[in-house]
Design an enzyme around this catalytic site. Sequence first.
Site, mmCIF file in Angstrom:
data_model
loop_
_atom_site.group_PDB
_atom_site.id
_atom_site.type_symbol
_atom_site.label_atom_id
_atom_site.label_comp_id
_atom_site.label_asym_id
_atom_site.label_seq_id
_atom_site.Cartn_x
_atom_site.Cartn_y
_atom_site.Cartn_z
ATOM 1 N N SER A 144 37.165 23.234 0.083
ATOM 2 C CA SER A 144 38.575 24.125 0.337
ATOM 3 C C SER A 144 39.907 23.233 0.500
ATOM 4 O O SER A 144 39.664 22.132 1.237
ATOM 5 C CB SER A 144 38.566 24.901 1.450
ATOM 6 O OG SER A 144 39.703 25.691 1.586
ATOM 7 N N TYR A 157 37.997 26.390 10.922
ATOM 8 C CA TYR A 157 37.270 26.521 9.499
ATOM 9 C C TYR A 157 37.649 25.036 8.933
ATOM 10 O O TYR A 157 37.013 24.485 8.140
ATOM 11 C CB TYR A 157 37.954 27.618 8.790
ATOM 12 C CG TYR A 157 37.840 27.902 7.394
ATOM 13 C CD1 TYR A 157 36.368 28.287 7.038
ATOM 14 C CD2 TYR A 157 38.458 27.391 6.318
ATOM 15 C CE1 TYR A 157 36.084 28.309 5.431
ATOM 16 C CE2 TYR A 157 38.499 27.396 5.098
ATOM 17 C CZ TYR A 157 37.142 28.214 4.796
ATOM 18 O OH TYR A 157 36.891 27.868 3.325
HETATM 19 N N1 NAP Z 1 37.772 32.882 -0.525
HETATM 20 C C1 NAP Z 1 38.573 31.505 -0.589
HETATM 21 O O1 NAP Z 1 39.712 31.692 -0.506
HETATM 22 C C2 NAP Z 1 37.987 30.435 -0.386
HETATM 23 C C3 NAP Z 1 38.730 29.248 -0.729
HETATM 24 C C4 NAP Z 1 38.484 27.968 -0.714
HETATM 25 C C5 NAP Z 1 36.910 27.905 -0.431
HETATM 26 N N2 NAP Z 1 36.209 28.836 -0.123
HETATM 27 C C6 NAP Z 1 34.746 28.673 0.029
HETATM 28 O O2 NAP Z 1 33.968 29.286 -1.097
HETATM 29 C C7 NAP Z 1 32.676 29.599 -0.576
HETATM 30 C C8 NAP Z 1 32.351 30.673 -1.087
HETATM 31 O O3 NAP Z 1 33.462 31.796 -0.529
HETATM 32 P P1 NAP Z 1 33.818 33.150 -1.227
HETATM 33 O O4 NAP Z 1 35.003 33.503 -1.219
HETATM 34 O O5 NAP Z 1 32.856 33.347 -2.412
HETATM 35 O O6 NAP Z 1 33.147 34.319 0.175
HETATM 36 P P2 NAP Z 1 32.115 35.290 0.422
HETATM 37 O O7 NAP Z 1 31.903 36.220 -0.795
HETATM 38 O O8 NAP Z 1 32.403 35.812 1.725
HETATM 39 O O9 NAP Z 1 30.826 34.475 0.399
HETATM 40 C C9 NAP Z 1 30.450 33.751 1.582
HETATM 41 C C10 NAP Z 1 28.855 33.434 1.549
HETATM 42 O O10 NAP Z 1 28.588 32.429 2.352
HETATM 43 C C11 NAP Z 1 27.083 33.106 2.839
HETATM 44 N N3 NAP Z 1 26.707 32.699 4.454
HETATM 45 C C12 NAP Z 1 27.821 32.828 5.633
HETATM 46 N N4 NAP Z 1 26.989 32.449 6.411
HETATM 47 C C13 NAP Z 1 25.706 32.065 6.076
HETATM 48 C C14 NAP Z 1 24.517 31.505 6.526
HETATM 49 N N5 NAP Z 1 24.565 31.229 8.184
HETATM 50 N N6 NAP Z 1 23.501 31.086 5.873
HETATM 51 C C15 NAP Z 1 23.498 31.202 4.616
HETATM 52 N N7 NAP Z 1 24.543 31.946 3.830
HETATM 53 C C16 NAP Z 1 25.538 32.363 4.645
HETATM 54 C C17 NAP Z 1 27.303 34.665 2.632
HETATM 55 O O11 NAP Z 1 25.927 35.322 2.822
HETATM 56 P P3 NAP Z 1 25.841 36.589 3.740
HETATM 57 O O12 NAP Z 1 25.852 37.657 2.471
HETATM 58 O O13 NAP Z 1 24.408 36.506 4.146
HETATM 59 O O14 NAP Z 1 26.864 36.919 4.797
HETATM 60 C C18 NAP Z 1 28.014 34.709 1.355
HETATM 61 O O15 NAP Z 1 26.938 34.593 0.316
HETATM 62 C C19 NAP Z 1 32.836 29.239 0.998
HETATM 63 O O16 NAP Z 1 32.227 27.966 1.296
HETATM 64 C C20 NAP Z 1 34.168 29.185 1.258
HETATM 65 O O17 NAP Z 1 34.452 28.546 2.301
HETATM 66 C C21 NAP Z 1 36.613 30.215 -0.319
#
Ligand code: NAP
Length: 251
Positions: A144, A157
């Site tokens: 990120s 974070y």
């Molecule tokens: N959205 C943004 O603005 C953004 C920006 C930069 C980077 N990112 C990164 O991109 C990645 C995906 O984010 P997203 O936006 O797609 O969010 P999201 O839809 O909330 O996905 C987060 C994922 O992480 C999983 N997770 C959380 N804790 C876990 C654990 N203990 N063990 C296994 N899985 C776990 C969740 O699973 P559950 O269904 O079990 O909760 C879900 O599959 C993340 O690493 C995030 O930090 C996001």
Amino acid sequence: MKDAFGLPQSLLVLGGTSEIALATARRLIARRTRTVWLAGRPSPGLDRAAEHLRGLGAEVRTVAFDALAPATHEGALGKVFAEGDVDMVLLAFGTLGDQAHDERDPAAAVRVAQTNYTGAVSSGLVCAGALQAQGHGSLVVLSSVAGERARRANFIYGSSKAGLDAFAQGLGDALYGTGVHVMVVRPGFVRTRMTASLPEAPLATTPEAVAAAVELGLRRRAETVWVPGALRVVMSALRHLPRAVFRRLPV
Ligand SMILES: NC(=O)c1ccc[n+]([C@@H]2O[C@H](COP(=O)([O-])OP(=O)(O)OC[C@H]3O[C@@H](n4cnc5c(N)ncnc54)[C@H](OP(=O)(O)O)[C@@H]3O)[C@@H](O)[C@H]2O)c1
């Protein structure tokens, strides 16, 4: 095996319900991906995600995976690689936490760090070893921009992502020349459930845009991908601002 354009036939997603990961899986299935493993905490959401991708024509299986249980990673992920080659691993799990709350609750802050950083160190090393044993494949890591420079508003974070990013870069260097490619993806604000409660940041983007950038990065065998691309320049400037100035910015 990947095709001549670097796109995978088989995909393993760590964080199988991630909206960014699922947009990426949909895009890759529309190209040539046929087998998808969704690794995640067992839930109706994980089953629904698998069913949805099956509907697009892929063979999809789920595997129980918890980033917070590193002792189980070798067994859970080893099972996937034992079933056949994996051309691409997408490390997509992560948690934003609640900065204001977590500053007052160190155990909760540690859970953010353990999920995003140590969970990725453990699962990343397991997958890197398996990819290396195969002799090919890509490990794509969702880092990120928050890791580029810690901000007052989300430094718990941000620091976990800084650790993840540095780890993934070093791993990429360690694997250079082995046939295994590590790609670090640095999105800015992406509209997903993770950010649903936050005010939208400048240059906000979508999971589909991240998926498109991942595809392009794979085709180019890129080591670093910014989404949107303009963030590379923006962050390069922000990174070099003096602390006293950066601290006063409304970011
Ligand atoms: N959205 C943004 O603005 C953004 C920006 C930069 C980077 N990112 C990164 O991109 C990645 C995906 O984010 P997203 O936006 O797609 O969010 P999201 O839809 O909330 O996905 C987060 C994922 O992480 C999983 N997770 C959380 N804790 C876990 C654990 N203990 N063990 C296994 N899985 C776990 C969740 O699973 P559950 O269904 O079990 O909760 C879900 O599959 C993340 O690493 C995030 O930090 C996001």
